[in-house]
Design an enzyme around this catalytic site. Structure first.
Site, mmCIF file in Angstrom:
data_model
loop_
_atom_site.group_PDB
_atom_site.id
_atom_site.type_symbol
_atom_site.label_atom_id
_atom_site.label_comp_id
_atom_site.label_asym_id
_atom_site.label_seq_id
_atom_site.Cartn_x
_atom_site.Cartn_y
_atom_site.Cartn_z
ATOM 1 N N ASP A 1 -25.893 -57.720 -15.791
ATOM 2 C CA ASP A 1 -26.039 -57.176 -16.287
ATOM 3 C C ASP A 1 -26.634 -56.416 -17.459
ATOM 4 O OD1 ASP A 1 -26.243 -53.822 -15.797
ATOM 5 O OD2 ASP A 1 -24.614 -53.512 -16.370
ATOM 6 N N SER A 2 -26.458 -55.479 -17.435
ATOM 7 C CA SER A 2 -27.408 -55.568 -19.008
ATOM 8 C C SER A 2 -25.893 -54.714 -19.987
ATOM 9 C CB SER A 2 -28.396 -53.881 -18.998
ATOM 10 O OG SER A 2 -27.667 -52.908 -18.427
ATOM 11 N N CYS B 1 -27.632 -55.119 -11.940
ATOM 12 C CA CYS B 1 -28.435 -53.773 -13.521
ATOM 13 C C CYS B 1 -29.381 -53.361 -11.849
ATOM 14 C CB CYS B 1 -28.694 -54.558 -14.136
ATOM 15 S SG CYS B 1 -29.873 -53.595 -15.668
ATOM 16 N N THR C 1 -31.974 -51.659 -12.956
ATOM 17 C CA THR C 1 -33.592 -51.314 -14.279
ATOM 18 C C THR C 1 -34.179 -53.111 -14.055
ATOM 19 O OG1 THR C 1 -32.818 -49.461 -16.185
ATOM 20 C CG2 THR C 1 -34.395 -51.556 -16.297
ATOM 21 N N CYS D 1 -27.209 -46.413 -11.730
ATOM 22 C CA CYS D 1 -27.196 -47.602 -12.852
ATOM 23 C C CYS D 1 -25.479 -47.831 -12.235
ATOM 24 C CB CYS D 1 -26.950 -46.771 -14.136
ATOM 25 S SG CYS D 1 -27.095 -47.476 -15.549
ATOM 26 N N HIS E 1 -23.461 -48.631 -14.024
ATOM 27 C CA HIS E 1 -22.574 -48.181 -15.321
ATOM 28 C C HIS E 1 -22.053 -47.310 -14.405
ATOM 29 C CE1 HIS E 1 -24.098 -50.740 -18.412
ATOM 30 N NE2 HIS E 1 -23.268 -50.673 -18.858
#
Length: 259
Positions: free
Chosen positions: A10-11, A73, A75, A183, A185
């Site tokens: 993931d980012s 992720c 994105t 997202c 997160h």
């Protein structure tokens, strides 16, 4: 090969919400989690940069003999997973906002999507939205600043509360009855979101769906680890190990890795 790990990237730390769902469903599977926190969030970076970062993360996980890679992720999935599947000979599991269940179940005919800029502006997201917006109003909201606060360990800060209130107000006014978290997160914000949102609004994230899909793909390629022993789970970040360790309830060690 079945004992080789599932690679997850993931980012940043948010994808640990996906790891938890996968580990809960598949507790005997070995895993390696990679958090590219130094480059979070991916959203504003543009498609070419997102592909390059996703490629870098994939290379690291393949060096650790990952048998399957979960792009935890939104994105990275919406911008890079097609490229990754073409380039690498390993199964990939992606993640995108759960628009479908929200659109099919809404009673008010209005749903909200809280996501990053990179997800909301992607072709894959727009294609999915168009499939399910017939008769349903989709209220999109970019969660600018949210990822940075989570990566800094400020989930319960006043700044976070202020951002969430401002982002949710237009959705509430639009009479949504489902909020889709776009997202990985964002599931860590569910306690705060639940306090701000009216009680009838349901929150949906993609964790369970990704875990179920991971299980199906492992079975399809005969990659299920049937060993009845405790799994090995490794966590790496190029950001702050303490933040990720807190999200993992201090149960697992998190190593700093410059990559």
């Amino acid at each position: 090969m079945s004992k080789q790990p599932i690679g997850i990237f993931d980012s940043g730390v948010g994808g640990t919400s996906i790891w938890k769902a996968i580990h809960g469903l598949l507790p005997t599977e070995n895993t390696i989690y990679l958090a590219d926190s130094i480059n979070a969030p991916y959203g504003p970076k543009g498609k070419e940069a997102i592909i390059a970062l996703s490629e870098k993360n994939t290379e690291h996980l393949l060096e650790q003999n990952s048998k399957l890679i979960v792009v935890a992720c939104n994105t990275a999935t919406t911008n890079a997973i097609g490229y990754l599947r073409e380039k690498y000979n390993v199964p990939f599991i992606g993640i995108e906002p759960a628009i479908k269940p929200a659109a099919l179940q809404t009673q008010t005919k209005a749903i909200g999507i809280l996501a990053t800029k990179g997800t909301l502006s992607s072709e894959l997201f727009n294609n999915t939205s168009q499939l399910y917006n017939n008769g349903v109003t989709i209220v999109e909201q970019e969660g600018e600043g949210i990822v940075q606060l989570i990566e800094a360990g400020l989930i319960y800060s006043d700044q976070m509360t202020e951002l969430l209130v401002n982002y949710l107000k237009p959705m509430i006014k639009s009479n949504i009855d489902y909020l889709v978290l776009g997202c990985t997160h964002y599931p860590y914000l569910i306690p705060q979101l639940s306090k701000i949102l009216p009680k009838h609004i349901k929150i949906i994230d993609s964790g369970d769906a990704v875990a179920n899909q991971t299980k199906l793909v492992l079975e399809k390629y005969n990659l299920v680890n049937n060993a009845k022993i405790k799994s090995d789970n490794f966590f790496y970040t190029n950001g702050k190990p303490k933040v990720m360790k807190t999200l993992l309830n201090n149960v697992y060690d998190v190593k700093y890795l410059k990559f």
